[in-house]
Design a protein around this motif. Sequence first.
Motif, PDB file in Angstrom:
ATOM      1  N   LEU A 306       0.899  -1.398  -0.072  1.00  0.00           N
ATOM      2  CA  LEU A 306       0.009   0.007   0.006  1.00  0.00           C
ATOM      3  C   LEU A 306       0.829   1.345   0.036  1.00  0.00           C
ATOM      4  O   LEU A 306       0.387   2.235  -0.022  1.00  0.00           O
ATOM      5  N   GLY A 307       2.251   1.208  -0.099  1.00  0.00           N
ATOM      6  CA  GLY A 307       3.152   2.207  -0.286  1.00  0.00           C
ATOM      7  C   GLY A 307       3.102   2.860   1.230  1.00  0.00           C
ATOM      8  O   GLY A 307       3.376   4.155   1.036  1.00  0.00           O
ATOM      9  N   ALA A 308       2.995   2.325   2.383  1.00  0.00           N
ATOM     10  CA  ALA A 308       3.315   2.874   3.548  1.00  0.00           C
ATOM     11  C   ALA A 308       4.627   3.369   3.813  1.00  0.00           C
ATOM     12  O   ALA A 308       5.704   2.453   3.228  1.00  0.00           O
ATOM     13  N   ARG A 309       4.700   4.474   4.796  1.00  0.00           N
ATOM     14  CA  ARG A 309       6.157   4.762   5.373  1.00  0.00           C
ATOM     15  C   ARG A 309       6.446   3.721   6.330  1.00  0.00           C
ATOM     16  O   ARG A 309       6.297   3.944   7.454  1.00  0.00           O
ATOM     17  N   LEU A 310       7.097   2.383   6.304  1.00  0.00           N
ATOM     18  CA  LEU A 310       6.950   1.396   7.032  1.00  0.00           C
ATOM     19  C   LEU A 310       8.645   0.863   7.296  1.00  0.00           C
ATOM     20  O   LEU A 310       9.287   0.810   6.191  1.00  0.00           O
ATOM     21  N   SER A 311       9.003   0.886   8.530  1.00  0.00           N
ATOM     22  CA  SER A 311      10.162   0.128   8.776  1.00  0.00           C
ATOM     23  C   SER A 311      10.001  -1.130   9.439  1.00  0.00           C
ATOM     24  O   SER A 311       9.128  -1.043  10.576  1.00  0.00           O
ATOM     25  N   ASN A 312      10.755  -2.150   9.436  1.00  0.00           N
ATOM     26  CA  ASN A 312      10.536  -3.351   9.925  1.00  0.00           C
ATOM     27  C   ASN A 312      11.793  -4.103  10.507  1.00  0.00           C
ATOM     28  O   ASN A 312      12.780  -4.162   9.602  1.00  0.00           O
ATOM     29  N   THR A 313      12.058  -4.319  11.721  1.00  0.00           N
ATOM     30  CA  THR A 313      13.061  -4.696  12.341  1.00  0.00           C
ATOM     31  C   THR A 313      12.997  -5.900  13.226  1.00  0.00           C
ATOM     32  O   THR A 313      12.175  -5.773  14.138  1.00  0.00           O
ATOM     33  N   LEU A 314      13.871  -6.909  12.835  1.00  0.00           N
ATOM     34  CA  LEU A 314      13.899  -8.140  13.956  1.00  0.00           C
ATOM     35  C   LEU A 314      14.964  -8.027  14.709  1.00  0.00           C
ATOM     36  O   LEU A 314      16.160  -7.974  14.273  1.00  0.00           O
ATOM     37  N   HIS A 315      14.798  -7.938  15.933  1.00  0.00           N
ATOM     38  CA  HIS A 315      15.945  -7.691  16.741  1.00  0.00           C
ATOM     39  C   HIS A 315      16.340  -9.079  17.648  1.00  0.00           C
ATOM     40  O   HIS A 315      15.699 -10.062  17.706  1.00  0.00           O
ATOM     41  N   PHE A 316      17.400  -9.393  17.853  1.00  0.00           N
ATOM     42  CA  PHE A 316      18.087 -10.547  18.642  1.00  0.00           C
ATOM     43  C   PHE A 316      17.779 -11.816  17.882  1.00  0.00           C
ATOM     44  O   PHE A 316      17.617 -12.760  18.375  1.00  0.00           O
ATOM     45  N   GLU A 317      17.906 -11.664  16.516  1.00  0.00           N
ATOM     46  CA  GLU A 317      17.624 -12.674  15.566  1.00  0.00           C
ATOM     47  C   GLU A 317      18.702 -14.057  15.846  1.00  0.00           C
ATOM     48  O   GLU A 317      17.928 -14.978  15.677  1.00  0.00           O
ATOM     49  N   ASP A 318      19.557 -13.820  16.034  1.00  0.00           N
ATOM     50  CA  ASP A 318      20.525 -14.871  16.460  1.00  0.00           C
ATOM     51  C   ASP A 318      20.583 -15.484  17.818  1.00  0.00           C
ATOM     52  O   ASP A 318      21.458 -16.279  18.095  1.00  0.00           O
ATOM     53  N   GLU A 319      19.590 -14.898  18.630  1.00  0.00           N
ATOM     54  CA  GLU A 319      19.814 -15.041  19.953  1.00  0.00           C
ATOM     55  C   GLU A 319      18.434 -16.110  20.411  1.00  0.00           C
ATOM     56  O   GLU A 319      17.473 -15.936  19.880  1.00  0.00           O
ATOM     57  N   PRO A 320      18.472 -17.002  21.357  1.00  0.00           N
ATOM     58  CA  PRO A 320      17.452 -17.807  21.722  1.00  0.00           C
ATOM     59  C   PRO A 320      16.198 -16.832  22.275  1.00  0.00           C
ATOM     60  O   PRO A 320      16.580 -15.778  22.604  1.00  0.00           O
ATOM     61  N   PRO A 321      14.802 -17.320  21.800  1.00  0.00           N
ATOM     62  CA  PRO A 321      13.895 -16.265  22.242  1.00  0.00           C
ATOM     63  C   PRO A 321      14.106 -16.193  23.656  1.00  0.00           C
ATOM     64  O   PRO A 321      14.248 -17.243  24.380  1.00  0.00           O
ATOM     65  N   SER A 322      13.669 -15.193  24.286  1.00  0.00           N
ATOM     66  CA  SER A 322      13.796 -14.733  25.744  1.00  0.00           C
ATOM     67  C   SER A 322      12.889 -13.776  26.160  1.00  0.00           C
ATOM     68  O   SER A 322      12.699 -12.860  25.499  1.00  0.00           O
ATOM     69  N   ILE A 323      12.376 -13.953  27.463  1.00  0.00           N
ATOM     70  CA  ILE A 323      11.525 -12.764  28.083  1.00  0.00           C
ATOM     71  C   ILE A 323      12.519 -11.647  28.208  1.00  0.00           C
ATOM     72  O   ILE A 323      12.130 -10.530  28.129  1.00  0.00           O
ATOM     73  N   ASP A 324      13.701 -11.888  28.466  1.00  0.00           N
ATOM     74  CA  ASP A 324      14.747 -10.906  28.610  1.00  0.00           C
ATOM     75  C   ASP A 324      15.007 -10.031  27.290  1.00  0.00           C
ATOM     76  O   ASP A 324      14.574  -8.648  27.464  1.00  0.00           O
ATOM     77  N   ASN A 325      15.147 -10.592  26.164  1.00  0.00           N
ATOM     78  CA  ASN A 325      15.017  -9.682  25.007  1.00  0.00           C
ATOM     79  C   ASN A 325      13.808  -9.161  24.600  1.00  0.00           C
ATOM     80  O   ASN A 325      13.801  -8.142  24.070  1.00  0.00           O
ATOM     81  N   HIS A 326      12.692  -9.990  25.141  1.00  0.00           N
ATOM     82  CA  HIS A 326      11.466  -9.161  24.671  1.00  0.00           C
ATOM     83  C   HIS A 326      11.495  -7.882  25.304  1.00  0.00           C
ATOM     84  O   HIS A 326      10.818  -6.828  24.773  1.00  0.00           O
TER      85      HIS A 326
END
Length: 333
Positions: A306-326
């Motif tokens: 739709l042409g929105a002004r959007l940025s999308n970022t995945l943080h801590f991609e190479d680390e195990p999922p954790s509440i800390d990183n959340h």
Amino acid sequence: MSSIRAIAAGFSLIAVARSMSTAAGSSEGPGLCLGGTAGTRSGSPPRLLRLTDVPGYEAHRVNDVLLLRPAGAESPCGSDTEAAEDGSEHVVFFPGDIQNFQQEMVLQPEGAQYQGWSLERVALILGRRFPGRHVWVVRASCMYLHKFSCYHNFVESNMFGAPEHSADYGALRHLRALLSHGMERAGLLPPGGASSSPFPPPGFSLALVGFSKGCVVLNQMVYELAGARADPLLGPFVGSVTDMFWLDGGHPGGSETWVTDRRALRELAASGAALHAHVTPYEVRDPMRAWVGREHRRFVRTLQELGARLSNTLHFEDEPPSIDNHFRVIQTF
């Protein structure tokens, strides 16, 4: 959700709390500036002002809010006699589960483990992220079992905070009224300014940030955009929103973690606001809740189409999922 799934999954809360306390900073922070205390002076540190039962849209909709004034703000805390301070840039943050005022979190066994992410400490983090802006942290109107944040004033929700979205619940009307009354009580508007003058005032700009459960508020606002932009009162308020940040959205429902309705997203893209999606593997790569990742990808893909002004970022991609990183996404976005 934030903390509750981590408890069920067997995370060590003590270890998490230690790491979060280190990441969030020391326990020393600016004192709460309450009614009757001294105000800030030019060059002094930011001050926190806690406002209770701030009225919003309809008599039964009230929220406690926390205001972090930018460094150098000169208006006394809570003053209703001094001229309003010059500050037109504002940020509103909606926290997730278990996040509460510091003094309340320390009284709860689980909350005490997470006090590194109390509303006061998050306000300070956001103050560094958005220097020179007034930061408003809106406490959920209900904390079921002292854990589950329920934003009943902004979106229809069950006791655990799972939303039922609609096009006319009044989230945007409530936020507009909440900010206008909050600014008046904080001395950012002259006495009676919220009721006697148009709101928002000239030059006013607003960034909206939702974290975890708090993202349900932003989602509800998206569903209301079509009607709000056509409303003579709400139109200028919606037009003042420059940025919207989704930080690792999550809630206990089985769907609608991210908005996927194309008509609603078309209105969002047309609003012209800069949109920011920040996620971690904790939410979007959880195999037990695979719909969250699918909805996030659809949200991003549709807005891009739709042409929105959007940025999308995945943080801590190479680390195990954790509440800390959340929680740490609050620092890294």
